[in-house]
Design a protein around this motif. Structure first.
Motif, short mmCIF file in Angstrom:
data_model
loop_
_atom_site.label_atom_id
_atom_site.label_comp_id
_atom_site.label_asym_id
_atom_site.label_seq_id
_atom_site.Cartn_x
_atom_site.Cartn_y
_atom_site.Cartn_z
N UNK A 7 -7.87 6.64 -2.04
CA UNK A 7 -7.27 6.78 -0.71
C UNK A 7 -5.94 7.53 -0.79
N UNK A 8 -5.16 7.21 -1.83
CA UNK A 8 -3.87 7.90 -1.99
C UNK A 8 -4.08 9.41 -2.16
N UNK A 12 -9.49 -0.05 3.89
CA UNK A 12 -8.14 -0.05 3.30
C UNK A 12 -7.79 -1.31 2.51
N UNK A 13 -8.55 -2.40 2.74
CA UNK A 13 -8.26 -3.65 2.02
C UNK A 13 -8.87 -3.67 0.61
N UNK A 14 -9.70 -2.67 0.30
CA UNK A 14 -10.34 -2.60 -1.01
C UNK A 14 -9.37 -1.96 -2.01
N UNK A 43 0.83 -1.20 0.00
CA UNK A 43 0.00 0.00 0.00
C UNK A 43 0.87 1.25 0.00
N UNK A 44 1.88 1.31 0.87
CA UNK A 44 2.74 2.51 0.97
C UNK A 44 3.67 2.62 -0.23
N UNK A 45 4.13 1.50 -0.76
CA UNK A 45 4.94 1.57 -1.98
C UNK A 45 4.13 2.15 -3.13
N UNK A 46 2.89 1.70 -3.27
CA UNK A 46 2.06 2.20 -4.36
C UNK A 46 1.63 3.65 -4.09
N UNK A 47 1.51 4.02 -2.82
CA UNK A 47 1.23 5.44 -2.50
C UNK A 47 2.38 6.32 -2.98
#
Length: 318
Positions: free
Chosen positions: A299-300, A290-292, A187-191
């Motif tokens: 969200x980002x 957040x799992x969606x 999630x944070x890498x893709x953010x």
């Protein structure tokens, strides 16, 4: 006739000798590094956060250049500065200081290094107990044309934190990071990737390497506080907060301007005085799942927009 080609005017990087800016190691460089905004530059490069910074701390017959605490664990960090090439004397002092203060993070800032000292620090990181980490950092100054010199901290040696984390989990009977932790890291890498492509002019410094955890920290230019983004699947929400490390005076100063800060942040942020005044939060939440993964881009965008608002609002208060 061929059209005239306009050639762009570009500057040239130029190295600046450290002692032209910091003539004296203790009186100049250590005092400069000990200020919050400068320590934040080093910490961002090392991917750590420190607090309670003290300079010239007694250690037997000698003084440690800088002693601090790792946040939030409060483990001891020591920093030895050497504005010249590494030598055995400073390496010995570093080990003496580390044992005297029971340090967990040991940082050696130098202007240059020898191969044998680089190998020594690498050996320490490979063979010391898991809770002890060594950094060898080369300090440089650079300028373009007649610009002001800018500091650059180059990591020469560092611990393999990820290997240590995995080792600890296995030692304690686990098999590695859980699927949820790995999803949080992704999630944070893709953010970070999303920010690079969708907010290329962003003023946020997303230099930290994402870890398998539910939060991601962003430096705000001081060791007194950080911006922390969170992704909490249990609470079904994401969040953006200013996290203050045990600095009651700072929190009270912000609280005295609560009305103006609330207006700047919008949506009625929560002001949280955590138990025993060990930390303080000013936080905003957004209810979601957040799992969606299909909604991650949305969200980002929310996280990035809030982080920029927090950065713009609080930067002037430090």
């Amino acid at each position: 006739m061929l059209p005239t080609v306009t050639r762009p005017q570009l500057g040239v990087f130029k190295s600046v000798p450290l002692r032209t800016i910091w003539p004296h190691e203790a009186l100049d460089f250590t005092q400069w590094l000990g200020r919050d905004e400068n320590m934040a530059l080093l910490c961002e490069e090392l991917d750590i956060t420190v607090e309670n910074i003290r300079m010239e701390v007694a250690s037997g017959r000698y003084n440690v250049d800088i002693v601090a605490e790792l946040s939030p664990s409060r483990k001891v960090v020591i920093i030895e500065n050497q504005l010249e090439s590494t030598d055995h004397k400073h390496l010995g002092q570093l080990l003496t200081y580390a044992s005297g203060h029971d340090a967990s993070v040991i940082i050696w800032n130098v202007s240059d290094y020898t191969e044998e000292h680089r190998q020594a620090i690498d050996w320490f990181n490979q063979h010391m107990p898991e809770g002890i980490s060594f950094f060898l950092v080369k300090v440089e100054l650079w300028q373009i044309g007649d610009s002001l010199p800018a500091p650059k901290f180059n990591i020469i040696c560092q611990p393999n934190n990820w290997a240590k984390t995995v080792s600890r989990v296995i030692t304690e009977g686990g098999t590695g990071p859980s699927d949820l932790k790995l999803l949080q890291q992704r999630f944070w890498n893709e953010f970070k990737d999303w920010t690079q492509h969708h907010r290329p002019q962003s003023q946020l410094r997303l230099g930290r390497t994402p870890r398998p955890q539910h939060w991601y920290e962003i430096s705000i230019g001081t060791s007194k506080a950080i911006i922390s983004l969170t992704s909490n699947s249990r609470e079904q929400r994401i969040g953006c907060e200013l996290y203050i490390h045990r600095d009651v005076a700072l929190y009270q100063r912000l609280e005295a301007n609560k009305a103006a800060i609330d207006q700047a942040l919008g949506d009625q942020p929560e002001w949280q005085d955590l138990p025993d005044s060990t930390a303080f939060r000013i936080v905003k939440y957004h209810a979601c799942s957040p799992l969606d993964e299909a909604q991650w881009n949305a969200y980002f965008a929310w996280l990035h927009d809030q982080a920029e608002i927090f950065h713009r609002t609080f930067r002037s208060h430090f």
